[in-house]
Design a protein around this motif. Sequence first.
Motif, PDB file in Angstrom:
ATOM      1  N   GLU A 201     120.454  21.500  80.588  1.00  0.00           N
ATOM      2  CA  GLU A 201     119.023  21.668  80.866  1.00  0.00           C
ATOM      3  C   GLU A 201     118.622  23.143  80.781  1.00  0.00           C
ATOM      4  OE1 GLU A 201     115.362  20.047  83.510  1.00  0.00           O
ATOM      5  OE2 GLU A 201     117.399  19.537  84.154  1.00  0.00           O
TER       6      GLU A 201
ATOM      7  N   LYS B 118     115.482  24.256  78.472  1.00  0.00           N
ATOM      8  CA  LYS B 118     114.384  25.123  78.919  1.00  0.00           C
ATOM      9  C   LYS B 118     114.257  26.353  78.024  1.00  0.00           C
ATOM     10  CE  LYS B 118     114.246  23.881  83.836  1.00  0.00           C
ATOM     11  NZ  LYS B 118     114.415  24.370  85.230  1.00  0.00           N
TER      12      LYS B 118
ATOM     13  N   ALA C   6     112.745  25.260  74.810  1.00  0.00           N
ATOM     14  CA  ALA C   6     111.312  24.987  74.988  1.00  0.00           C
ATOM     15  C   ALA C   6     110.499  26.268  74.921  1.00  0.00           C
ATOM     16  CB  ALA C   6     111.082  24.273  76.317  1.00  0.00           C
ATOM     17  N   ALA C   7     110.996  27.330  75.562  1.00  0.00           N
ATOM     18  CA  ALA C   7     110.291  28.611  75.534  1.00  0.00           C
ATOM     19  C   ALA C   7     110.237  29.158  74.117  1.00  0.00           C
ATOM     20  CB  ALA C   7     110.983  29.606  76.466  1.00  0.00           C
TER      21      ALA C   7
ATOM     22  N   ARG D 270     107.834  26.921  71.971  1.00  0.00           N
ATOM     23  CA  ARG D 270     106.430  27.167  72.282  1.00  0.00           C
ATOM     24  C   ARG D 270     105.949  28.464  71.622  1.00  0.00           C
ATOM     25  NH1 ARG D 270     103.776  24.385  75.840  1.00  0.00           N
ATOM     26  NH2 ARG D 270     105.692  23.672  76.875  1.00  0.00           N
TER      27      ARG D 270
ATOM     28  N   LYS E 170     110.007  16.069  81.001  1.00  0.00           N
ATOM     29  CA  LYS E 170     109.907  17.361  81.678  1.00  0.00           C
ATOM     30  C   LYS E 170     108.544  17.989  81.418  1.00  0.00           C
ATOM     31  CE  LYS E 170     114.426  16.991  82.338  1.00  0.00           C
ATOM     32  NZ  LYS E 170     115.023  16.654  83.641  1.00  0.00           N
ATOM     33  N   ASP E 171     107.984  18.573  82.452  1.00  0.00           N
ATOM     34  CA  ASP E 171     106.691  19.237  82.294  1.00  0.00           C
ATOM     35  C   ASP E 171     106.767  20.392  81.309  1.00  0.00           C
ATOM     36  OD1 ASP E 171     105.500  17.520  84.091  1.00  0.00           O
ATOM     37  OD2 ASP E 171     105.755  18.863  85.819  1.00  0.00           O
ATOM     38  N   TYR E 172     107.903  21.090  81.267  1.00  0.00           N
ATOM     39  CA  TYR E 172     108.004  22.250  80.384  1.00  0.00           C
ATOM     40  C   TYR E 172     108.089  21.868  78.899  1.00  0.00           C
ATOM     41  CZ  TYR E 172     113.076  21.336  80.847  1.00  0.00           C
ATOM     42  OH  TYR E 172     114.328  20.764  80.860  1.00  0.00           O
ATOM     43  N   LEU E 173     108.215  20.564  78.609  1.00  0.00           N
ATOM     44  CA  LEU E 173     108.224  20.104  77.221  1.00  0.00           C
ATOM     45  C   LEU E 173     106.849  19.623  76.751  1.00  0.00           C
ATOM     46  CD1 LEU E 173     111.591  18.110  77.127  1.00  0.00           C
ATOM     47  CD2 LEU E 173     111.147  20.381  76.182  1.00  0.00           C
ATOM     48  N   LYS E 174     105.861  19.702  77.630  1.00  0.00           N
ATOM     49  CA  LYS E 174     104.518  19.227  77.295  1.00  0.00           C
ATOM     50  C   LYS E 174     103.974  19.970  76.078  1.00  0.00           C
ATOM     51  CE  LYS E 174      99.938  18.438  79.315  1.00  0.00           C
ATOM     52  NZ  LYS E 174      99.082  18.637  80.525  1.00  0.00           N
TER      53      LYS E 174
ATOM     54  N   GLU F 277     119.844  29.710  83.871  1.00  0.00           N
ATOM     55  CA  GLU F 277     118.437  29.547  83.513  1.00  0.00           C
ATOM     56  C   GLU F 277     117.843  30.928  83.230  1.00  0.00           C
ATOM     57  OE1 GLU F 277     114.308  27.593  85.300  1.00  0.00           O
ATOM     58  OE2 GLU F 277     116.247  27.136  86.204  1.00  0.00           O
TER      59      GLU F 277
END
Length: 277
Positions: free
Chosen positions: A15, A19, A22-23, A26, A73-77, A142
């Motif tokens: 995970e 994350k 994802a960053a 984005r 996951k919210d961070y993948l929105k 993380e």
Amino acid sequence: MKKIIVPTDFSEHSEYALKTAAALARKNKAEIIVLNMLEMSDIMLTASGGDQNAKTMFFYKFALQELNVFLRKDYLKDIKVTPIVKHFKVFSEVNEIAVEHNADLIVMGSHGASGVKELVIGSNTERVVRNSSIPVLVVKNELKKTNFENIVFACDFSDEVIKPYHNFIKWFDNQKSKINMVYVNLPNERFKSSLEIEKSAINFFKKADGNTKRMQDVHFVADYTPELGIINFAKKISADLIAVPTHGRKGIAHFLEGSIGEDVVNHAALPVMTFKV
């Protein structure tokens, strides 16, 4: 960067990788391909008959269901995420997926490997690094940021490092990152004088860049192993990332000579990005 591969086993470390991906996705408007390796036995993969096929399909559907739950996951929105489950047995085959999907980067989480485990079998992350033809970013924790402002690039100024050096520069030169190129001077038969190292660096940059502007970014350090020199220097300058070329040696050659890139991946607390020689 258009596509990022993230192998996952649903662990905390995977995970961390998701994350991080994802960053990066984005920031670059990239797609994330999340890969779960359904490590099934030879018997399950090769057996014929309705019962075996039904069992295989059951495990496949169950893994895909678990993967979809993991990806809530919210961070993948608002990020395009594609889940994939493969019947592979070994993590070395992650590169096949990367090539098939024309991916630009593999991001993996790792807790490293040490002692007997490292000597005998290594880690799944190590196998991916060894076999990957594209850059691999390995994270142990993380990450609070992914802009990597202060980077260490390990270099011995040999001709074979020119290709990974060019790939590294393509990734980071336009991000206004501070690039620190480090050469680790070793004792005994590998020792070189400062003048010899400087001449090697000048020749390297003339071949790689056509100029010697990056000589101002070169640092010479002395240590007992390349791995220790790289990691200790990165700590000293508070680096955000270690970048290192890797040979991807396999079999007997890997056992006898090892790989500095894999050693750094296993033992550095900082994120490490590898570039294939």
